[in-house]
Design a protein around this motif. Sequence first.
Motif, PDB file in Angstrom:
ATOM      1  N   PRO A   9     125.855 -80.060 -42.554  1.00  0.00           N
ATOM      2  CA  PRO A   9     125.950 -79.474 -41.200  1.00  0.00           C
ATOM      3  C   PRO A   9     127.261 -79.801 -40.472  1.00  0.00           C
ATOM      4  O   PRO A   9     127.786 -78.979 -39.736  1.00  0.00           O
ATOM      5  CB  PRO A   9     124.757 -80.090 -40.463  1.00  0.00           C
ATOM      6  N   VAL A  10     127.802 -80.997 -40.676  1.00  0.00           N
ATOM      7  CA  VAL A  10     129.067 -81.369 -40.016  1.00  0.00           C
ATOM      8  C   VAL A  10     130.205 -80.522 -40.571  1.00  0.00           C
ATOM      9  O   VAL A  10     131.064 -80.041 -39.824  1.00  0.00           O
ATOM     10  CB  VAL A  10     129.357 -82.879 -40.189  1.00  0.00           C
ATOM     11  N   ALA A  11     130.201 -80.291 -41.878  1.00  0.00           N
ATOM     12  CA  ALA A  11     131.246 -79.471 -42.490  1.00  0.00           C
ATOM     13  C   ALA A  11     131.169 -78.029 -41.998  1.00  0.00           C
ATOM     14  O   ALA A  11     132.184 -77.393 -41.744  1.00  0.00           O
ATOM     15  CB  ALA A  11     131.135 -79.521 -44.012  1.00  0.00           C
ATOM     16  N   VAL A  12     129.966 -77.532 -41.844  1.00  0.00           N
ATOM     17  CA  VAL A  12     129.785 -76.167 -41.342  1.00  0.00           C
ATOM     18  C   VAL A  12     130.296 -76.065 -39.909  1.00  0.00           C
ATOM     19  O   VAL A  12     131.029 -75.141 -39.551  1.00  0.00           O
ATOM     20  CB  VAL A  12     128.299 -75.739 -41.423  1.00  0.00           C
ATOM     21  N   ALA A  13     129.959 -77.021 -39.059  1.00  0.00           N
ATOM     22  CA  ALA A  13     130.409 -77.021 -37.664  1.00  0.00           C
ATOM     23  C   ALA A  13     131.932 -77.118 -37.581  1.00  0.00           C
ATOM     24  O   ALA A  13     132.563 -76.437 -36.773  1.00  0.00           O
ATOM     25  CB  ALA A  13     129.756 -78.164 -36.897  1.00  0.00           C
TER      26      ALA A  13
END
Length: 59
Positions: A9-13
């Motif tokens: 999720p952090v990479a997507v954000a």
Amino acid sequence: MAPVVAAHPVAVAAAQAVKPVKRVSSAGLMDGGREMEIEHGGRVYRLRITQLNKLILTA
């Protein structure tokens, strides 16, 4: 068939927050002149176009 891997999720954000790089023409930036001053971080920098039509940025 290859397994499906979910993105963190952090990479997507982070990927969604990336803005495209702004591009400005040197002619537009210099506004017909050959030198300009840029203030950054409390210092003044000078951007100039040389005789060989190169850009030089000095502090």
